[in-house]
Design an enzyme around this catalytic site. Sequence first.
Site, PDB file in Angstrom:
ATOM      1  CB  SER A 124       0.908 -15.595  11.841  1.00 38.63           C
ATOM      2  OG  SER A 124      -0.096 -16.544  11.604  1.00 38.63           O
ATOM      3  N   GLY A 126       3.216  -0.382   3.720  1.00 41.90           N
ATOM      4  CA  GLY A 126       2.402  -1.279   2.915  1.00 41.90           C
ATOM      5  C   GLY A 126       2.864  -2.714   3.044  1.00 41.90           C
ATOM      6  CE1 TYR A 152      -5.159   2.508   3.529  1.00 45.08           C
ATOM      7  CE2 TYR A 152      -5.634   0.281   2.783  1.00 45.08           C
ATOM      8  CZ  TYR A 152      -4.776   1.350   2.880  1.00 45.08           C
ATOM      9  OH  TYR A 152      -3.512   1.259   2.331  1.00 45.08           O
ATOM     10  CB  SER A 153     -11.973   1.488  -0.145  1.00 42.55           C
ATOM     11  OG  SER A 153     -12.353   0.835  -1.346  1.00 42.55           O
ATOM     12  CG  ASN A 154      -6.694  -2.071  -1.313  1.00 42.62           C
ATOM     13  OD1 ASN A 154      -5.667  -1.446  -1.076  1.00 42.62           O
ATOM     14  ND2 ASN A 154      -7.054  -3.124  -0.609  1.00 42.62           N
ATOM     15  CB  SER A 169      -0.967   0.009   1.189  1.00 43.94           C
ATOM     16  OG  SER A 169      -2.026  -0.882   0.937  1.00 43.94           O
TER      17      SER A 169
END
Length: 365
Positions: free
Chosen positions: A342, A310, A172-174, A66
Amino acid sequence: MSTDLSGQAQDRPELQKAIEELAGSGFVGVQLRVNDEQGEWAGSAGVRELGRSAKALANGHFRIGSSTKNFVATSVLLLVAEGRIGLDTPADEYLPEFGLDRRITVRMLLQHTSGIFNHTGELYEDGTIVLGVPWQGKEWVDNRFKTYLPEELVRLSLSKPPRFAPGTGWSYSNTNYVLARLVVEKVTGRAFPQELQRLILGPLGMTGTVAPGASPEIPEPHNHGYYRYEDAGQEQTVDVTRQNPSWAGAGGDMISTTRDLHTYFSALMGGKLLPAELLAEMRTPEATVGYGLGVFAQETEGGTVFHHNGATMGSAALMYGTSDGSKTLTAGLTWVDDADLSIAPTFQTAQQRFVDAVFCGKLGR
Protein backbone atom coordinates in the site's frame (compact mmCIF):
# COMPACT_ATOMS: atom_id res chain seq x y z
CA MET A 1 16.53 22.36 12.29
CA SER A 2 19.40 20.03 11.59
CA THR A 3 23.06 20.55 12.32
CA ASP A 4 26.12 19.90 10.24
CA LEU A 5 29.13 17.96 11.45
CA SER A 6 30.62 21.04 13.09
CA GLY A 7 27.45 21.52 15.11
CA GLN A 8 26.35 24.62 13.19
CA ALA A 9 22.63 24.91 12.52
CA GLN A 10 21.71 24.74 8.87
CA ASP A 11 18.73 26.45 7.36
CA ARG A 12 17.11 24.00 4.94
CA PRO A 13 13.49 24.33 6.07
CA GLU A 14 12.07 23.04 2.80
CA LEU A 15 13.90 19.75 3.18
CA GLN A 16 12.68 19.41 6.75
CA LYS A 17 9.15 20.26 5.63
CA ALA A 18 9.32 17.63 2.87
CA ILE A 19 10.31 14.83 5.23
CA GLU A 20 7.75 15.88 7.83
CA GLU A 21 5.03 15.75 5.18
CA LEU A 22 6.31 12.34 4.13
CA ALA A 23 6.16 11.10 7.72
CA GLY A 24 2.61 12.39 7.88
CA SER A 25 1.60 10.56 4.71
CA GLY A 26 2.10 7.05 6.03
CA PHE A 27 5.74 6.55 6.94
CA VAL A 28 6.71 5.83 10.54
CA GLY A 29 10.19 7.31 10.31
CA VAL A 30 12.16 9.23 7.69
CA GLN A 31 15.87 10.07 7.69
CA LEU A 32 17.34 12.14 4.88
CA ARG A 33 20.89 13.25 4.10
CA VAL A 34 21.77 15.71 1.34
CA ASN A 35 25.31 16.62 0.31
CA ASP A 36 25.55 19.41 -2.25
CA GLU A 37 27.05 22.83 -2.89
CA GLN A 38 25.51 24.06 0.38
CA GLY A 39 27.33 21.40 2.39
CA GLU A 40 25.75 18.52 4.27
CA TRP A 41 22.24 18.49 5.68
CA ALA A 42 20.81 15.62 7.69
CA GLY A 43 17.39 15.49 9.27
CA SER A 44 14.67 13.16 10.42
CA ALA A 45 10.92 13.16 10.89
CA GLY A 46 8.36 10.82 12.38
CA VAL A 47 9.09 8.45 15.24
CA ARG A 48 11.60 5.74 16.01
CA GLU A 49 8.92 3.25 17.06
CA LEU A 50 5.15 3.05 16.67
CA GLY A 51 3.29 4.18 19.77
CA ARG A 52 6.34 5.92 21.23
CA SER A 53 7.25 9.58 21.15
CA ALA A 54 11.01 9.31 20.52
CA LYS A 55 11.82 11.07 17.25
CA ALA A 56 13.17 9.05 14.35
CA LEU A 57 16.96 8.80 14.27
CA ALA A 58 18.80 10.86 11.66
CA ASN A 59 21.64 8.36 11.24
CA GLY A 60 20.19 5.03 12.30
CA HIS A 61 20.80 1.71 10.57
CA PHE A 62 18.17 0.40 8.16
CA ARG A 63 17.66 -2.38 5.65
CA ILE A 64 18.48 -1.07 2.17
CA GLY A 65 16.70 -3.69 0.04
CA SER A 66 17.71 -3.64 -3.62
CA SER A 67 20.30 -0.89 -3.11
CA THR A 68 22.34 -3.99 -2.18
CA LYS A 69 22.57 -4.77 -5.90
CA ASN A 70 24.78 -1.77 -6.54
CA PHE A 71 27.28 -2.94 -3.91
CA VAL A 72 27.35 -6.39 -5.49
CA ALA A 73 27.83 -4.93 -8.99
CA THR A 74 30.69 -2.71 -7.79
CA SER A 75 32.33 -5.69 -6.08
CA VAL A 76 32.13 -7.70 -9.31
CA LEU A 77 33.57 -4.82 -11.34
CA LEU A 78 36.43 -4.34 -8.88
CA LEU A 79 37.26 -8.02 -9.40
CA VAL A 80 37.05 -7.42 -13.16
CA ALA A 81 39.61 -4.65 -12.60
CA GLU A 82 41.81 -7.16 -10.75
CA GLY A 83 41.56 -9.53 -13.72
CA ARG A 84 39.72 -12.19 -11.75
CA ILE A 85 36.33 -11.97 -13.47
CA GLY A 86 35.50 -11.42 -17.13
CA LEU A 87 32.41 -9.30 -17.77
CA ASP A 88 31.61 -11.18 -20.95
CA THR A 89 32.66 -14.59 -19.68
CA PRO A 90 29.82 -17.15 -19.38
CA ALA A 91 28.70 -17.28 -15.74
CA ASP A 92 28.70 -21.06 -16.13
CA GLU A 93 32.51 -21.00 -16.20
CA TYR A 94 32.52 -19.76 -12.60
CA LEU A 95 29.48 -21.71 -11.40
CA PRO A 96 29.42 -24.98 -13.37
CA GLU A 97 27.34 -26.70 -10.68
CA PHE A 98 24.10 -25.05 -11.86
CA GLY A 99 24.21 -25.97 -15.55
CA LEU A 100 23.47 -22.37 -16.57
CA ASP A 101 22.76 -21.53 -20.20
CA ARG A 102 26.23 -20.90 -21.64
CA ARG A 103 24.97 -17.74 -23.32
CA ILE A 104 24.45 -16.03 -19.94
CA THR A 105 27.42 -13.79 -19.19
CA VAL A 106 28.41 -12.02 -15.99
CA ARG A 107 27.39 -8.75 -17.67
CA MET A 108 23.87 -10.13 -18.26
CA LEU A 109 23.54 -10.98 -14.57
CA LEU A 110 24.43 -7.41 -13.58
CA GLN A 111 22.18 -5.86 -16.24
CA HIS A 112 19.13 -8.15 -15.75
CA THR A 113 19.29 -9.36 -19.35
CA SER A 114 19.88 -13.06 -18.54
CA GLY A 115 16.20 -14.04 -18.74
CA ILE A 116 16.51 -16.06 -15.51
CA PHE A 117 13.25 -16.42 -13.54
CA ASN A 118 13.11 -14.21 -10.43
CA HIS A 119 13.09 -16.39 -7.30
CA THR A 120 10.76 -13.92 -5.55
CA GLY A 121 8.16 -14.47 -8.29
CA GLU A 122 7.25 -13.11 -11.70
CA LEU A 123 4.41 -11.04 -13.11
CA TYR A 124 3.99 -11.75 -16.80
CA GLU A 125 2.70 -9.38 -19.47
CA ASP A 126 -0.65 -11.20 -19.64
CA GLY A 127 -1.21 -10.70 -15.91
CA THR A 128 -0.16 -14.22 -14.91
CA ILE A 129 1.66 -14.40 -11.59
CA VAL A 130 4.10 -17.23 -10.90
CA LEU A 131 5.09 -17.41 -7.25
CA GLY A 132 8.59 -17.95 -5.91
CA VAL A 133 9.70 -17.95 -2.27
CA PRO A 134 7.00 -16.62 0.10
CA TRP A 135 7.33 -12.91 0.85
CA GLN A 136 3.77 -11.80 1.59
CA GLY A 137 1.14 -12.09 4.29
CA LYS A 138 0.99 -14.50 7.21
CA GLU A 139 3.11 -17.07 5.37
CA TRP A 140 6.05 -14.66 5.26
CA VAL A 141 5.51 -13.47 8.85
CA ASP A 142 5.47 -17.06 10.14
CA ASN A 143 8.67 -17.82 8.21
CA ARG A 144 10.50 -14.52 8.65
CA PHE A 145 13.39 -16.17 10.48
CA LYS A 146 13.79 -19.01 7.96
CA THR A 147 17.15 -19.39 6.23
CA TYR A 148 17.31 -19.86 2.47
CA LEU A 149 20.64 -20.89 1.01
CA PRO A 150 21.71 -19.01 -2.13
CA GLU A 151 21.99 -22.31 -4.01
CA GLU A 152 18.38 -23.07 -3.06
CA LEU A 153 17.18 -19.77 -4.52
CA VAL A 154 19.12 -20.37 -7.75
CA ARG A 155 17.78 -23.89 -8.17
CA LEU A 156 14.22 -22.67 -7.60
CA SER A 157 14.69 -20.10 -10.38
CA LEU A 158 16.26 -22.59 -12.76
CA SER A 159 13.34 -24.99 -12.22
CA LYS A 160 11.11 -22.40 -13.97
CA PRO A 161 11.18 -21.53 -17.67
CA PRO A 162 13.36 -18.51 -18.50
CA ARG A 163 11.56 -15.30 -19.43
CA PHE A 164 13.49 -14.96 -22.68
CA ALA A 165 16.66 -16.12 -24.40
CA PRO A 166 19.79 -14.61 -22.79
CA GLY A 167 20.52 -11.09 -24.03
CA THR A 168 17.23 -10.65 -25.90
CA GLY A 169 15.22 -8.76 -23.27
CA TRP A 170 15.27 -7.09 -19.85
CA SER A 171 13.59 -8.33 -16.69
CA TYR A 172 14.46 -7.49 -13.08
CA SER A 173 15.47 -10.68 -11.30
CA ASN A 174 16.88 -10.90 -7.79
CA THR A 175 18.38 -14.25 -8.77
CA ASN A 176 20.82 -12.53 -11.13
CA TYR A 177 22.45 -10.95 -8.11
CA VAL A 178 22.39 -14.12 -6.03
CA LEU A 179 24.43 -15.63 -8.87
CA ALA A 180 26.71 -12.58 -9.13
CA ARG A 181 27.55 -12.78 -5.43
CA LEU A 182 28.26 -16.51 -5.78
CA VAL A 183 30.67 -15.66 -8.62
CA VAL A 184 32.49 -13.25 -6.26
CA GLU A 185 32.77 -15.96 -3.62
CA LYS A 186 33.89 -18.61 -6.12
CA VAL A 187 36.71 -16.60 -7.70
CA THR A 188 38.02 -15.22 -4.39
CA GLY A 189 37.44 -18.26 -2.19
CA ARG A 190 36.12 -15.88 0.47
CA ALA A 191 32.68 -15.08 1.86
CA PHE A 192 31.08 -12.01 0.30
CA PRO A 193 31.16 -9.91 3.53
CA GLN A 194 34.95 -10.36 3.63
CA GLU A 195 35.35 -9.25 0.02
CA LEU A 196 32.98 -6.33 0.59
CA GLN A 197 35.17 -5.24 3.49
CA ARG A 198 38.37 -5.59 1.43
CA LEU A 199 37.07 -3.93 -1.72
CA ILE A 200 34.72 -1.20 -0.48
CA LEU A 201 33.99 -0.81 3.22
CA GLY A 202 37.58 -0.81 4.44
CA PRO A 203 39.04 1.54 1.83
CA LEU A 204 36.18 4.03 2.31
CA GLY A 205 36.07 3.78 6.11
CA MET A 206 32.45 2.65 6.13
CA THR A 207 31.57 1.29 9.57
CA GLY A 208 27.76 1.24 9.47
CA THR A 209 27.25 -1.17 6.57
CA VAL A 210 26.61 -4.89 6.97
CA ALA A 211 26.02 -7.83 4.63
CA PRO A 212 24.15 -9.94 7.20
CA GLY A 213 23.72 -13.21 5.32
CA ALA A 214 21.08 -15.12 7.29
CA SER A 215 21.40 -13.13 10.53
CA PRO A 216 18.16 -11.39 11.57
CA GLU A 217 20.01 -8.81 13.66
CA ILE A 218 20.39 -5.13 12.81
CA PRO A 219 23.01 -2.95 14.51
CA GLU A 220 21.95 -0.33 17.04
CA PRO A 221 20.78 2.33 16.84
CA HIS A 222 17.92 1.96 14.38
CA ASN A 223 14.37 2.96 13.61
CA HIS A 224 11.70 0.24 13.53
CA GLY A 225 9.80 -1.24 10.58
CA TYR A 226 6.49 -3.11 10.71
CA TYR A 227 4.28 -5.50 8.79
CA ARG A 228 0.47 -5.62 8.77
CA TYR A 229 -1.28 -8.85 7.83
CA GLU A 230 -4.47 -10.82 8.34
CA ASP A 231 -4.62 -13.83 10.64
CA ALA A 232 -7.92 -15.71 11.03
CA GLY A 233 -9.85 -12.64 9.92
CA GLN A 234 -8.04 -10.33 12.34
CA GLU A 235 -5.60 -7.63 11.29
CA GLN A 236 -2.26 -7.93 13.06
CA THR A 237 0.76 -5.61 13.05
CA VAL A 238 4.16 -7.00 13.99
CA ASP A 239 7.58 -5.39 14.39
CA VAL A 240 9.76 -6.89 11.62
CA THR A 241 12.92 -4.89 12.27
CA ARG A 242 14.54 -8.23 13.09
CA GLN A 243 14.08 -10.58 10.13
CA ASN A 244 16.18 -13.09 8.23
CA PRO A 245 16.84 -11.43 4.85
CA SER A 246 18.16 -14.57 3.14
CA TRP A 247 14.92 -14.92 1.13
CA ALA A 248 16.08 -11.88 -0.86
CA GLY A 249 19.72 -12.90 -0.74
CA ALA A 250 22.14 -10.71 -2.67
CA GLY A 251 19.13 -9.15 -4.35
CA GLY A 252 18.41 -7.09 -1.24
CA ASP A 253 19.78 -8.16 2.14
CA MET A 254 22.21 -5.43 3.23
CA ILE A 255 22.00 -2.86 6.04
CA SER A 256 23.48 0.64 6.04
CA THR A 257 23.10 4.27 7.15
CA THR A 258 22.49 7.47 5.21
CA ARG A 259 26.06 8.58 6.00
CA ASP A 260 27.61 5.36 4.70
CA LEU A 261 25.44 5.39 1.58
CA HIS A 262 26.59 8.96 0.88
CA THR A 263 30.25 8.04 1.46
CA TYR A 264 29.93 5.08 -0.88
CA PHE A 265 27.89 6.56 -3.72
CA SER A 266 29.83 9.81 -3.76
CA ALA A 267 33.09 7.86 -4.06
CA LEU A 268 31.67 5.51 -6.70
CA MET A 269 30.22 8.24 -8.91
CA GLY A 270 33.28 10.44 -8.33
CA GLY A 271 35.57 7.81 -9.84
CA LYS A 272 37.32 6.88 -6.59
CA LEU A 273 36.41 3.18 -6.64
CA LEU A 274 36.30 1.89 -10.21
CA PRO A 275 38.66 2.53 -13.13
CA ALA A 276 37.11 5.06 -15.52
CA GLU A 277 36.35 2.51 -18.24
CA LEU A 278 34.50 0.20 -15.82
CA LEU A 279 32.56 3.08 -14.27
CA ALA A 280 31.52 4.01 -17.82
CA GLU A 281 30.38 0.40 -18.39
CA MET A 282 28.38 0.47 -15.16
CA ARG A 283 26.63 3.70 -16.15
CA THR A 284 25.81 2.74 -19.75
CA PRO A 285 22.07 2.02 -19.67
CA GLU A 286 20.20 -0.56 -21.70
CA ALA A 287 17.21 0.80 -23.61
CA THR A 288 14.25 -0.70 -21.71
CA VAL A 289 14.32 1.13 -18.37
CA GLY A 290 17.78 2.73 -18.37
CA TYR A 291 19.51 0.12 -16.24
CA GLY A 292 23.27 -0.10 -16.41
CA LEU A 293 25.32 -2.62 -14.44
CA GLY A 294 23.64 -2.36 -11.06
CA VAL A 295 22.51 1.26 -11.42
CA PHE A 296 19.67 3.23 -12.98
CA ALA A 297 20.32 6.33 -15.10
CA GLN A 298 17.54 8.92 -14.79
CA GLU A 299 17.29 12.03 -16.92
CA THR A 300 16.10 15.05 -14.92
CA GLU A 301 15.82 18.79 -15.53
CA GLY A 302 19.07 19.09 -13.59
CA GLY A 303 20.90 16.52 -15.77
CA THR A 304 21.53 12.79 -15.48
CA VAL A 305 21.15 11.34 -12.00
CA PHE A 306 22.25 7.81 -11.12
CA HIS A 307 20.54 5.77 -8.44
CA HIS A 308 19.60 2.42 -7.02
CA ASN A 309 16.85 2.55 -4.46
CA GLY A 310 15.57 -0.44 -2.57
CA ALA A 311 12.81 -1.67 -0.31
CA THR A 312 12.18 -4.69 1.86
CA MET A 313 9.65 -5.42 4.60
CA GLY A 314 9.02 -2.17 6.46
CA SER A 315 12.25 -0.48 5.34
CA ALA A 316 13.62 1.28 2.28
CA ALA A 317 16.65 3.18 1.04
CA LEU A 318 17.13 6.01 -1.44
CA MET A 319 20.59 6.44 -2.97
CA TYR A 320 21.05 9.11 -5.68
CA GLY A 321 24.06 10.92 -7.03
CA THR A 322 25.24 13.16 -9.86
CA SER A 323 27.75 11.79 -12.35
CA ASP A 324 30.70 13.37 -10.52
CA GLY A 325 29.50 12.40 -7.05
CA SER A 326 29.47 16.02 -5.87
CA LYS A 327 25.78 15.93 -5.04
CA THR A 328 24.08 13.00 -3.31
CA LEU A 329 20.77 12.24 -1.67
CA THR A 330 20.50 9.28 0.67
CA ALA A 331 17.52 8.33 2.81
CA GLY A 332 16.18 5.59 5.04
CA LEU A 333 12.43 5.09 5.40
CA THR A 334 10.44 2.89 7.77
CA TRP A 335 6.72 2.15 7.66
CA VAL A 336 3.96 -0.40 8.25
CA ASP A 337 4.21 -2.73 5.26
CA ASP A 338 1.52 -5.08 3.95
CA ALA A 339 0.91 -7.70 1.26
CA ASP A 340 -0.75 -5.10 -1.01
CA LEU A 341 2.35 -2.86 -0.92
CA SER A 342 0.00 0.00 0.00
CA ILE A 343 2.88 2.38 0.64
CA ALA A 344 4.22 2.04 -2.93
CA PRO A 345 2.48 5.10 -4.49
CA THR A 346 3.59 7.31 -1.58
CA PHE A 347 7.12 5.89 -1.88
CA GLN A 348 7.21 6.74 -5.59
CA THR A 349 5.94 10.26 -4.93
CA ALA A 350 8.60 10.73 -2.26
CA GLN A 351 11.38 9.66 -4.61
CA GLN A 352 10.28 12.15 -7.25
CA ARG A 353 9.82 14.96 -4.76
CA PHE A 354 13.30 14.51 -3.34
CA VAL A 355 14.87 14.35 -6.81
CA ASP A 356 13.03 17.52 -7.84
CA ALA A 357 14.14 19.28 -4.67
CA VAL A 358 17.79 18.30 -4.61
CA PHE A 359 18.75 17.81 -8.27
CA CYS A 360 16.32 20.14 -10.07
CA GLY A 361 16.12 22.97 -7.55
CA LYS A 362 12.33 22.83 -7.35
CA LEU A 363 11.99 23.50 -3.63
CA GLY A 364 12.55 26.91 -2.14
CA ARG A 365 15.60 27.14 0.11
